[in-house]
Design a protein around this motif. Structure first.
Motif, mmCIF file in Angstrom:
data_model
loop_
_atom_site.group_PDB
_atom_site.id
_atom_site.type_symbol
_atom_site.label_atom_id
_atom_site.label_comp_id
_atom_site.label_asym_id
_atom_site.label_seq_id
_atom_site.Cartn_x
_atom_site.Cartn_y
_atom_site.Cartn_z
ATOM 1 N N UNK A 14 9.789 -5.045 -0.659
ATOM 2 C CA UNK A 14 9.084 -6.184 -1.268
ATOM 3 C C UNK A 14 7.971 -6.692 -0.364
ATOM 4 N N UNK A 15 8.185 -6.663 0.942
ATOM 5 C CA UNK A 15 7.148 -7.105 1.870
ATOM 6 C C UNK A 15 5.927 -6.200 1.798
ATOM 7 N N UNK A 16 6.157 -4.907 1.580
ATOM 8 C CA UNK A 16 5.034 -3.975 1.457
ATOM 9 C C UNK A 16 4.194 -4.283 0.222
ATOM 10 N N UNK A 17 4.842 -4.731 -0.855
ATOM 11 C CA UNK A 17 4.093 -5.116 -2.057
ATOM 12 C C UNK A 17 3.205 -6.322 -1.759
ATOM 13 N N UNK A 18 3.668 -7.224 -0.900
ATOM 14 C CA UNK A 18 2.855 -8.380 -0.519
ATOM 15 C C UNK A 18 1.568 -7.972 0.183
ATOM 16 N N UNK A 19 1.633 -6.916 0.995
ATOM 17 C CA UNK A 19 0.419 -6.414 1.645
ATOM 18 C C UNK A 19 -0.575 -5.909 0.601
ATOM 19 N N UNK A 20 -0.072 -5.240 -0.418
ATOM 20 C CA UNK A 20 -0.928 -4.761 -1.504
ATOM 21 C C UNK A 20 -1.648 -5.926 -2.178
ATOM 22 N N UNK A 21 -0.912 -7.007 -2.445
ATOM 23 C CA UNK A 21 -1.517 -8.178 -3.090
ATOM 24 C C UNK A 21 -2.668 -8.727 -2.247
ATOM 25 N N UNK A 22 -2.458 -8.819 -0.931
ATOM 26 C CA UNK A 22 -3.501 -9.344 -0.055
ATOM 27 C C UNK A 22 -4.736 -8.448 -0.053
ATOM 28 N N UNK A 27 7.183 2.016 7.353
ATOM 29 C CA UNK A 27 7.724 1.232 8.467
ATOM 30 C C UNK A 27 8.066 -0.188 8.031
ATOM 31 N N UNK A 28 7.171 -0.805 7.242
ATOM 32 C CA UNK A 28 7.429 -2.163 6.756
ATOM 33 C C UNK A 28 8.666 -2.170 5.860
ATOM 34 N N UNK A 48 11.215 5.317 6.280
ATOM 35 C CA UNK A 48 10.176 5.664 7.243
ATOM 36 C C UNK A 48 9.715 7.100 7.093
ATOM 37 N N UNK A 49 10.647 8.002 6.822
ATOM 38 C CA UNK A 49 10.281 9.404 6.605
ATOM 39 C C UNK A 49 9.459 9.561 5.333
ATOM 40 N N UNK A 50 9.828 8.810 4.287
ATOM 41 C CA UNK A 50 9.048 8.848 3.042
ATOM 42 C C UNK A 50 7.597 8.456 3.318
ATOM 43 N N UNK A 51 7.405 7.375 4.062
ATOM 44 C CA UNK A 51 6.049 6.938 4.387
ATOM 45 C C UNK A 51 5.295 7.964 5.204
ATOM 46 N N UNK A 108 -1.721 1.667 -1.404
ATOM 47 C CA UNK A 108 -0.798 2.726 -1.011
ATOM 48 C C UNK A 108 0.565 2.155 -0.618
ATOM 49 N N UNK A 109 0.595 0.873 -0.251
ATOM 50 C CA UNK A 109 1.876 0.218 0.014
ATOM 51 C C UNK A 109 2.707 0.158 -1.267
ATOM 52 N N UNK A 110 2.073 -0.268 -2.371
ATOM 53 C CA UNK A 110 2.801 -0.375 -3.639
ATOM 54 C C UNK A 110 3.220 0.988 -4.165
ATOM 55 N N UNK A 111 2.427 2.022 -3.885
ATOM 56 C CA UNK A 111 2.744 3.369 -4.340
ATOM 57 C C UNK A 111 4.119 3.805 -3.855
#
Length: 451
Positions: free
Chosen positions: A194-202, A186-187, A304-307, A53-56
């Motif tokens: 880009x940092x949020x995509x890293x969470x998806x990878x993990x 928030x991230x 943040x509102x989008x999330x 959902x981070x990558x979404x």
């Protein structure tokens, strides 16, 4: 979205035909929470969705921040969708030939590596070309995983608990989807998309570790009878499998796809579903891009509102996934699926006109609730009425056919929104979705699985 069976098909411990549990599935009589393999599989998918959902949110935001164009967002969605369609042509044949557990683990590991490259490269500045290279590969691998996922659920729980299992998987995945978009927003606001995509990878790495401990029952090497649900329509003109369709027989990839298409064509309800979903997917694949653009540019809100809106919308998926089995038992497949599509259309029509964030969130929740109910219904039916040795090929053919026009639809929808505005485009797409629900009343879907 799948075809529903009747009441007993949804009751734990019953088979899709209302008799004994499916042979070779020793856990079929036990509650799902007591089945170790399903519980681990359940946890793995929940964690994976939490990261996914981070990558979404993050990938469209990366494009939007670099270009400011909803059409470019839609183009990325279209490229990824096209890769899924191409992969769907071969996915069923691959899934029916290889060890499912190893395939699922390999898919998770590959996606972990591909998505992990994005935040590393982004440290040196935006590189849009990388997104157009990585996303199609991830979507193709994701299609392999998705087809394997469908066959894995049936292998783990049997036909009698499919709707319950699919509902629980969708509900907990949606629960993770509530926290995921909120954290992703928030991230993205603090550290960048880009940092949020890293969470998806993990998250894909964690999912692969969990799947390592899942053991699927051995697939039978003898042809079994097609499991059909009580009150579910029998594929009266479905073809008798030929020698090259028997389990354990190697055939060409195109022949495998043809086998799945022939089965779909021979089942009146699956045939109607495939045609209607072809149009539905064309209209709705670009919805996520439309909502993000509407919030960011039409209404002027931040990441943040989008999330937050995406997280609120995911609550609808939870509600739909938890309610679908009960509603299906009461109303039957036809009424449940048709009302779900109509609800999606009405919510979509209002999204472009909504000027308040709470209204956008509420309409997103309604759309996703209806999509969850319709999707769980249709997937469960396909699992119930398809023989075990054909399930991968039928799923692959189904997704290839009904998803084939979706990438073009995403590009057209977002291009039209950039040219004409989100409001008229959303109204037109939503109205056509409602028309699809009305059309379903003229097909065998209407009579399917009546209580």
């Amino acid at each position: 979205m799948t075809h529903e069976a009747a009441r007993r098909a949804d009751e734990p411990g019953s088979s899709a035909s209302g008799g004994e549990p499916h042979a070779g599935l020793p856990g079929a009589r036990r509650p799902l929470w007591r089945q170790r393999g399903f519980s681990i599989f359940w946890a793995a998918q929940t964690l994976s969705v939490l990261g996914d959902s981070f990558a979404l949110i993050a990938l469209p935001l990366l494009v939007l921040e670099a270009t400011g164009s909803v059409a470019r967002m839609g183009l990325l969605t279209a490229v990824g969708g096209a890769a899924s369609v191409v992969a769907a042509v071969f996915a069923g044949a691959v899934v029916d030939r290889v060890d499912r557990r190893r395939l699922l683990i390999a898919c998770d590991l590959v996606r972990m590596g591909l998505y992990g490259v994005i935040p590393l490269v982004w440290l040196f500045g935006p590189q849009l070309w990388l997104l157009y290279a990585v996303l199609p590969l991830c979507e193709a691998v994701g299609m392999l995983f998705a087809v394997g996922y469908v066959t894995a659920v049936r292998a783990l729980v049997g036909t009698g608990q499919l709707t319950e299992a699919n509902g629980r998987l969708n509900a907990t995945a949606a629960s993770a989807g509530v926290l995921g978009p909120l954290c992703a927003g928030l991230v993205a606001a603090w550290s960048g998309p880009a940092a949020a995509v890293g969470v998806d990878a993990a998250s894909f790495g964690v999912s692969a570790v969990c799947l390592f401990f899942v053991r699927f029952p051995t697939r039978s090497r003898t042809r079994t009878e097609t499991p059909t649900a009580t009150n579910a329509p029998t594929p009266t003109n479905a073809p008798t499998p030929t020698p090259d369709e028997q389990p354990g027989t190697r055939t060409g990839l195109w022949q495998d796809l043809r086998t799945g298409i022939v089965f779909l064509y021979g089942h009146p309800v699956l045939r109607s579903l495939t045609v209607l979903l072809f149009v539905f997917s064309f209209l709705t694949l670009g919805l996520n891009d439309l909502v993000i653009y509407h919030l960011k540019y039409d209404l002027g809100h931040d990441d943040g509102t989008v999330g937050t809106v995406m997280a609120a919308g995911a609550l609808g998926t939870i509600a739909g996934a938890l309610l679908v089995a009960r509603i299906r038992r009461r109303l039957g497949f036809g009424a449940t699926w048709t009302c779900s599509v109509a609800g999606c259309g009405l919510a979509f029509a209002g999204l472009g006109w909504a000027s308040d964030v709470p209204v956008v969130a509420a309409l997103s929740a309604v759309f996703l609730a209806c999509a969850a109910m319709g999707g769980t219904c249709s997937m469960s039916l396909r699992q119930e009425v398809t023989p075990e040795h054909l399930l991968g090929r039928v799923t692959s053919a189904f997704w290839t056919l009904h998803y084939a026009a979706a990438p073009v639809g995403a590009a057209v929808l977002t291009w039209a929104a950039e040219e004409q505005g989100t409001a008229p485009v959303a109204l037109a797409a939503g109205a056509i979705c409602v028309l699809l629900a009305v059309t379903a009343l003229l097909t065998p879907i209407r009579r399917a699985g009546r209580p």
